[in-house]
Design a protein around this motif. Structure first.
Motif, PDB file in Angstrom:
ATOM      1  N   GLN A   1       0.836  -1.190   0.000  1.00  0.00           N
ATOM      2  CA  GLN A   1       0.000   0.000   0.000  1.00  0.00           C
ATOM      3  C   GLN A   1       0.873   1.243   0.000  1.00  0.00           C
ATOM      4  N   LEU A   2       0.317   2.319  -0.526  1.00  0.00           N
ATOM      5  CA  LEU A   2       0.945   3.622  -0.386  1.00  0.00           C
ATOM      6  C   LEU A   2       0.589   4.141   0.993  1.00  0.00           C
ATOM      7  N   GLU A   3       1.593   4.492   1.756  1.00  0.00           N
ATOM      8  CA  GLU A   3       1.341   4.945   3.118  1.00  0.00           C
ATOM      9  C   GLU A   3       0.684   6.326   3.102  1.00  0.00           C
ATOM     10  N   VAL A   4      -0.308   6.504   3.953  1.00  0.00           N
ATOM     11  CA  VAL A   4      -0.924   7.821   4.109  1.00  0.00           C
ATOM     12  C   VAL A   4      -0.278   8.516   5.296  1.00  0.00           C
ATOM     13  N   PRO A   5      -0.196   9.859   5.260  1.00  0.00           N
ATOM     14  CA  PRO A   5       0.332  10.565   6.427  1.00  0.00           C
ATOM     15  C   PRO A   5      -0.526  10.289   7.662  1.00  0.00           C
ATOM     16  N   GLN A   6       0.128   9.979   8.752  1.00  0.00           N
ATOM     17  CA  GLN A   6      -0.547   9.745  10.025  1.00  0.00           C
ATOM     18  C   GLN A   6       0.190  10.554  11.085  1.00  0.00           C
ATOM     19  N   LEU A   7      -0.282  11.775  11.270  1.00  0.00           N
ATOM     20  CA  LEU A   7       0.418  12.711  12.140  1.00  0.00           C
ATOM     21  C   LEU A   7      -0.345  12.967  13.437  1.00  0.00           C
ATOM     22  N   ARG A   8      -1.622  13.240  13.261  1.00  0.00           N
ATOM     23  CA  ARG A   8      -2.447  13.598  14.415  1.00  0.00           C
ATOM     24  C   ARG A   8      -3.889  13.410  13.962  1.00  0.00           C
ATOM     25  N   SER A   9      -4.601  12.495  14.569  1.00  0.00           N
ATOM     26  CA  SER A   9      -5.891  12.096  14.018  1.00  0.00           C
ATOM     27  C   SER A   9      -6.986  13.133  14.215  1.00  0.00           C
ATOM     28  N   GLU A  10      -6.885  13.991  15.218  1.00  0.00           N
ATOM     29  CA  GLU A  10      -7.965  14.927  15.499  1.00  0.00           C
ATOM     30  C   GLU A  10      -7.430  16.304  15.866  1.00  0.00           C
ATOM     31  N   SER A  11      -8.335  17.284  15.799  1.00  0.00           N
ATOM     32  CA  SER A  11      -8.036  18.652  16.217  1.00  0.00           C
ATOM     33  C   SER A  11      -9.304  19.272  16.785  1.00  0.00           C
ATOM     34  N   MET A  12      -9.145  20.075  17.815  1.00  0.00           N
ATOM     35  CA  MET A  12     -10.290  20.785  18.393  1.00  0.00           C
ATOM     36  C   MET A  12     -10.882  21.769  17.396  1.00  0.00           C
ATOM     37  N   LEU A  13     -10.119  22.109  16.364  1.00  0.00           N
ATOM     38  CA  LEU A  13     -10.568  23.097  15.387  1.00  0.00           C
ATOM     39  C   LEU A  13     -11.614  22.539  14.427  1.00  0.00           C
ATOM     40  N   GLU A  14     -11.740  21.222  14.372  1.00  0.00           N
ATOM     41  CA  GLU A  14     -12.648  20.612  13.401  1.00  0.00           C
ATOM     42  C   GLU A  14     -14.057  21.197  13.478  1.00  0.00           C
ATOM     43  N   ALA A  15     -14.582  21.313  14.675  1.00  0.00           N
ATOM     44  CA  ALA A  15     -15.961  21.795  14.832  1.00  0.00           C
ATOM     45  C   ALA A  15     -16.127  23.216  14.315  1.00  0.00           C
ATOM     46  N   GLN A  16     -15.071  24.032  14.421  1.00  0.00           N
ATOM     47  CA  GLN A  16     -15.164  25.432  13.998  1.00  0.00           C
ATOM     48  C   GLN A  16     -15.109  25.598  12.487  1.00  0.00           C
ATOM     49  N   VAL A  17     -14.307  24.786  11.835  1.00  0.00           N
ATOM     50  CA  VAL A  17     -14.109  24.982  10.388  1.00  0.00           C
ATOM     51  C   VAL A  17     -15.002  24.075   9.551  1.00  0.00           C
ATOM     52  N   SER A  18     -15.582  23.052  10.161  1.00  0.00           N
ATOM     53  CA  SER A  18     -16.392  22.099   9.407  1.00  0.00           C
ATOM     54  C   SER A  18     -17.586  22.794   8.761  1.00  0.00           C
ATOM     55  N   GLY A  19     -17.702  22.633   7.450  1.00  0.00           N
ATOM     56  CA  GLY A  19     -18.813  23.213   6.710  1.00  0.00           C
ATOM     57  C   GLY A  19     -18.617  24.631   6.240  1.00  0.00           C
ATOM     58  N   LYS A  20     -17.551  25.303   6.676  1.00  0.00           N
ATOM     59  CA  LYS A  20     -17.282  26.663   6.197  1.00  0.00           C
ATOM     60  C   LYS A  20     -16.764  26.621   4.761  1.00  0.00           C
ATOM     61  N   ARG A  21     -17.228  27.554   3.957  1.00  0.00           N
ATOM     62  CA  ARG A  21     -16.729  27.643   2.586  1.00  0.00           C
ATOM     63  C   ARG A  21     -15.714  28.780   2.500  1.00  0.00           C
TER      64      ARG A  21
ATOM     65  N   VAL B   1      -1.673  14.822  -5.209  1.00  0.00           N
ATOM     66  CA  VAL B   1      -1.512  16.195  -4.746  1.00  0.00           C
ATOM     67  C   VAL B   1      -1.737  16.209  -3.241  1.00  0.00           C
ATOM     68  N   THR B   2      -0.857  16.876  -2.543  1.00  0.00           N
ATOM     69  CA  THR B   2      -0.974  17.051  -1.099  1.00  0.00           C
ATOM     70  C   THR B   2      -1.305  18.509  -0.819  1.00  0.00           C
ATOM     71  N   LEU B   3      -2.372  18.725  -0.069  1.00  0.00           N
ATOM     72  CA  LEU B   3      -2.787  20.070   0.310  1.00  0.00           C
ATOM     73  C   LEU B   3      -2.534  20.251   1.804  1.00  0.00           C
ATOM     74  N   GLU B   4      -1.737  21.235   2.143  1.00  0.00           N
ATOM     75  CA  GLU B   4      -1.542  21.604   3.541  1.00  0.00           C
ATOM     76  C   GLU B   4      -2.348  22.869   3.795  1.00  0.00           C
ATOM     77  N   VAL B   5      -3.361  22.750   4.633  1.00  0.00           N
ATOM     78  CA  VAL B   5      -4.335  23.815   4.846  1.00  0.00           C
ATOM     79  C   VAL B   5      -4.120  24.399   6.233  1.00  0.00           C
ATOM     80  N   HIS B   6      -3.799  25.696   6.282  1.00  0.00           N
ATOM     81  CA  HIS B   6      -3.535  26.380   7.552  1.00  0.00           C
ATOM     82  C   HIS B   6      -4.684  27.339   7.831  1.00  0.00           C
ATOM     83  N   PHE B   7      -5.430  27.078   8.897  1.00  0.00           N
ATOM     84  CA  PHE B   7      -6.572  27.915   9.268  1.00  0.00           C
ATOM     85  C   PHE B   7      -6.136  28.986  10.268  1.00  0.00           C
ATOM     86  N   ILE B   8      -6.481  30.258   9.975  1.00  0.00           N
ATOM     87  CA  ILE B   8      -6.213  31.372  10.899  1.00  0.00           C
ATOM     88  C   ILE B   8      -7.471  32.229  10.941  1.00  0.00           C
TER      89      ILE B   8
END
Length: 481
Positions: A342-362, A448-455
């Motif tokens: 298999q191609l290994e997927v990045p496994q860095l940190r499974s969760e973030s407290m920020l998920e609830a804040q950014v989920s669904g935002k466009r 393609v790898t997307l690194e998304v930084h939320f501020i």
């Protein structure tokens, strides 16, 4: 060896005289060199002895062949020669009287079909860029208008535009596109189902690239050449053509340790060890080994194709023995190894407290940045679930991709350059505010790898590809909902 209707017969490595531990050594070596293989199939005596797909790639999926397409185009030309509708001595200009430049140079006038085949057209640079840039979409005319500084047949230059011209000539004389011509003659006899091939703006198959078939289809094609053009006892390709196309027709270097300097045939490369191959960018291989009675088919997404060939020569080549070999513990180890690829997927940190804040935002990407290549993102939205996420983005149109939380999910199709593209996706968190998305186009070499930084209500997205583009593309956007 009699083939089944759709598939090649299977055998264990030991039954066909292959040492299993040498196959393991090959797989270990490509992993050590970080050569990203997507599939691997090893045939001997007409039987598949080892095969594997690096998940999320799977056996039934076609893969972009890039320049491995050229060997299929050469095959069509060989068939047309055998049928008597063209000869290798025919001049290129004779087929296109309406597309000739006002002044036909001596070298252009002397260019023959054989020169297109051997990459000896006399050009000093690949013509493909000029063809694609033709504003009227007439790639034939664009090719004929280019200067030809060298006498045809005297100067090797890898020239994808030359292969396109072979496709254009075939269509001109047969009245059929390249893929339609090959369907009853090659694809149907080999049970190669649903091949696709890109076309130019005027409906001519691109020839030098653009064919998409499965790994087993590549293996069948190599086996056909290994058998000198016979398939299930039926002559598919003229044996004389097989010999000529896979022999050295023009020098392309001084040999040595490079498998790009051993000579070139008719859209086939000569290799060290009296081996020949068709190949395509980023590691698409059809390797034919006459002395070993073997074929190797590989698809990949790598920037160093020589490393893969070196691994074949160093590890697989010594593993071919003249007689069946005794099964040992390495046989079981190889089966287990192949089953877990298999191609290994990045496994860095499974969760973030920020998920609830950014989920669904466009998030809308700033207007002056949205068309930056190679990933022209226009807007972006991600919605998180327990073990997955839905990424909605706009490239050419709005598409959604299902991502696994630190594992692959292969449930999505999006539109890229007008084509439906199957995507496997995963996500992980790099930090509390940095999300990493991995999008693997599983019918291509590309990821393609997307690194998304939320501020706050802003987002910065860095995109990079595994192969094909060196630069990292950075865009900025703001939440609009």
């Amino acid at each position: 060896m009699q083939m089944t209707k759709r598939s090649l017969p299977r055998a264990t490595p030991e039954q066909v005289g292959i040492v299993a531990k040498q196959v393991i050594a090959f797989l270990d070596d490509v992993r050590k060199h970080e050569s990203e293989l997507h599939s691997f199939m090893l045939l001997r005596h007409g039987q598949v002895a080892a095969e594997g797909w690096w998940a999320p790639y799977t056996p039934e999926l076609p893969h972009m062949l890039f320049s491995l397409s050229k060997s299929f185009t050469s095959t069509a030309i060989g068939m047309a020669v055998h049928e008597g509708i063209i000869t290798l001595d025919d001049t290129v200009v004779s087929f296109f009287p309406d597309d000739l430049p006002g002044d036909v140079s001596e070298h252009l006038a002397a260019m023959q079909i054989r020169h297109l085949l051997m990459m000896g057209t006399g050009h000093d640079q690949d013509t493909m860029d000029a063809l694609i840039a033709a504003e009227d979409g007439n790639w034939v005319r664009a090719f004929l208008e280019l200067p030809v500084p060298h006498e045809p047949g005297t100067h090797f230059l890898y020239n994808t535009g030359a292969t396109y011209m072979l496709s254009a000539i075939l269509q001109k004389v047969s009245g059929r596109t390249l893929i339609d011509y090959l369907t009853p003659r090659l694809f149907e006899p080999l049970c190669i189902e649903n091949p696709t091939w890109d076309i130019c703006p005027r409906g001519i198959n691109t020839g030098g690239f653009g064919l998409n078939v499965t790994t087993e289809d590549i293996a069948k094609f190599g086996q056909l050449y290994l058998q000198k053009g016979l398939w299930n006892g039926v002559r598919i390709i003229d044996e004389e053509w097989v010999n000529e196309a896979t022999s050295k027709q023009i020098s392309n270097g001084d040999g040595g340790d490079s498998d790009w300097a051993q000579g070139y045939g008719y859209q086939f490369w000569r290799c060290r060890h009296e081996i020949y191959r068709g190949d395509g960018a980023f590691g698409q291989f059809c390797i034919v080994m006459p002395e070993q009675d073997a074929v190797i088919a590989i698809t990949a997404g790598t920037g160093d194709m020589q490393v893969i060939l070196n691994s074949v020569w160093d590890h697989l080549l010594p593993g071919f023995l003249p007689d069946p070999v005794v099964t040992d513990e390495s046989s079981v180890a190889l089966s287990e190894y192949l089953a877990k690829l298999q191609l290994e997927v990045p496994q860095l940190r499974s969760e973030s407290m920020l998920e609830a804040q950014v989920s669904g935002k466009r998030y809308e990407i700033e207007q002056d940045q949205m068309e930056q290549a190679p990933f022209p993102l226009k807007d972006f939205c991600i919605e998180f679930d327990t073990d997955s996420a839905r990424l909605t983005l706009k490239l050419e149109c709005e598409d959604s991709i299902i991502l696994g939380r630190e594992h692959w999910l292969s449930e999505s199709t999006i539109t890229i350059e007008g084509k439906d593209t199957r995507i496997a996706g995963s996500f992980t968190w790099k930090s509390e505010a940095e999300l990493v998305l991995t999008l693997q186009a599983i019918e291509t070499p590309f990821r393609v790898t997307l690194e998304v930084h939320f501020i706050d209500d802003a987002v910065t997205i860095h995109s990079r590809y595994n192969v094909g583009w060196d630069k990292v593309n950075t865009v900025h956007g703001r939440a609009v909902d």
